[in-house]
Design a protein around this motif. Sequence first.
Motif, PDB file in Angstrom:
ATOM      1  N   GLN A 102       0.403  -1.140  -0.325  1.00  0.00           N
ATOM      2  CA  GLN A 102      -0.552  -0.047   0.273  1.00  0.00           C
ATOM      3  C   GLN A 102       0.645   1.301   0.109  1.00  0.00           C
ATOM      4  O   GLN A 102       2.200   1.409   0.446  1.00  0.00           O
ATOM      5  N   THR A 103       0.341   2.482  -0.436  1.00  0.00           N
ATOM      6  CA  THR A 103       0.892   3.917  -0.431  1.00  0.00           C
ATOM      7  C   THR A 103       1.481   4.131   1.051  1.00  0.00           C
ATOM      8  O   THR A 103       0.679   4.406   1.725  1.00  0.00           O
ATOM      9  N   ASP A 105       1.063   6.776   3.936  1.00  0.00           N
ATOM     10  CA  ASP A 105       0.550   7.936   4.046  1.00  0.00           C
ATOM     11  C   ASP A 105       0.781   8.152   5.371  1.00  0.00           C
ATOM     12  O   ASP A 105       0.481   7.637   6.802  1.00  0.00           O
ATOM     13  N   CYS A 118       5.617  -0.919   1.938  1.00  0.00           N
ATOM     14  CA  CYS A 118       5.675  -0.076   0.120  1.00  0.00           C
ATOM     15  C   CYS A 118       6.839  -0.934  -0.462  1.00  0.00           C
ATOM     16  O   CYS A 118       7.952  -1.422   0.072  1.00  0.00           O
ATOM     17  N   LEU A 172       0.675   2.086 -10.129  1.00  0.00           N
ATOM     18  CA  LEU A 172       0.602   3.920 -10.391  1.00  0.00           C
ATOM     19  C   LEU A 172       0.538   4.207  -8.762  1.00  0.00           C
ATOM     20  O   LEU A 172       1.649   4.587  -8.204  1.00  0.00           O
ATOM     21  N   PRO A 173      -0.611   3.578  -7.394  1.00  0.00           N
ATOM     22  CA  PRO A 173      -0.275   3.966  -6.281  1.00  0.00           C
ATOM     23  C   PRO A 173       0.944   3.409  -5.726  1.00  0.00           C
ATOM     24  O   PRO A 173       0.458   3.994  -4.082  1.00  0.00           O
ATOM     25  N   LEU A 174       1.699   2.355  -6.433  1.00  0.00           N
ATOM     26  CA  LEU A 174       2.415   2.174  -5.176  1.00  0.00           C
ATOM     27  C   LEU A 174       3.700   2.948  -5.304  1.00  0.00           C
ATOM     28  O   LEU A 174       4.535   3.122  -4.289  1.00  0.00           O
ATOM     29  N   ASN A 175       3.731   3.538  -6.464  1.00  0.00           N
ATOM     30  CA  ASN A 175       4.732   4.926  -6.409  1.00  0.00           C
ATOM     31  C   ASN A 175       6.173   3.914  -6.206  1.00  0.00           C
ATOM     32  O   ASN A 175       7.441   4.190  -5.545  1.00  0.00           O
TER      33      ASN A 175
END
Length: 257
Positions: A102-103, A105, A118, A172-175
């Motif tokens: 997950q990203t 945060d 991450c 993309l959301p994993l940066n």
Amino acid sequence: MKYYQEITCPNCTNSNLMKSGSSDRGVQRYRCQTTACSTNTFMLEYCYKACEFGTKEHVVEMAINSSGTRDTARVLKINKNTVTRTLKNKENSLVQVNPLFQTFDQGKPLEVRLEQVCCDEAEMDEQWSFVGNKSNQRWLWHAVDHKTNTVLAYVFGKRKDIVFKELKALLLPLNISRYYTDDWGAYERHLDAEKHEIGKKNTQKIERKNLNFRAWIKRLTRRTICFSKLEKMHDIVIGLLINKVEFGRDIHAKSKI
């Protein structure tokens, strides 16, 4: 001589049961009175094997362990249509992105952030297979974490740029800050040059993953007589394997969708 048989729920093994009528053949039905138990009613004997507790779980387990539809039907003594229907019913429960990654945060509580994982670097590759005949190619595009070799996300389709874009959108959301791939043109065309490195040196883990998938699923073996006739079945079986082994999900849980 009298004897007593202890009857327990096949799901929760609780003996807190009550009688709940009988079947058309006169076989007694039982109902589990445990609130948390998902079992409705059950019988001690079924005339059809597919109704027995645990049979459908065996269907899924055999499918992700290189058993074909007819192999499973013979071993479990059920109809091949039941095998196909059981697998198709699992489609809505599958996810294409690993929920473990997950990203990060900063706005979330500390205890939540510590549980998140991450991914900084990822390896990407595409794996060949076919559906129906070899002219109908079906490629598995997937990405793995460069550090742990865990699958991050996957998609199915042709060996085209548009399919790679679907995989890229899932990641993309994993940066991810760095991508390692082979020299297939789609990667070079759609990944930023400063984040992309081409070569076999840093793609050894995903190549090893491809070999693991071929050992698990006969549909992915290059020379095989076990192949799917429907793209839907092909995608479901491989998706079940990835969801269980790579994502660590309970593929036997009932779908809420």
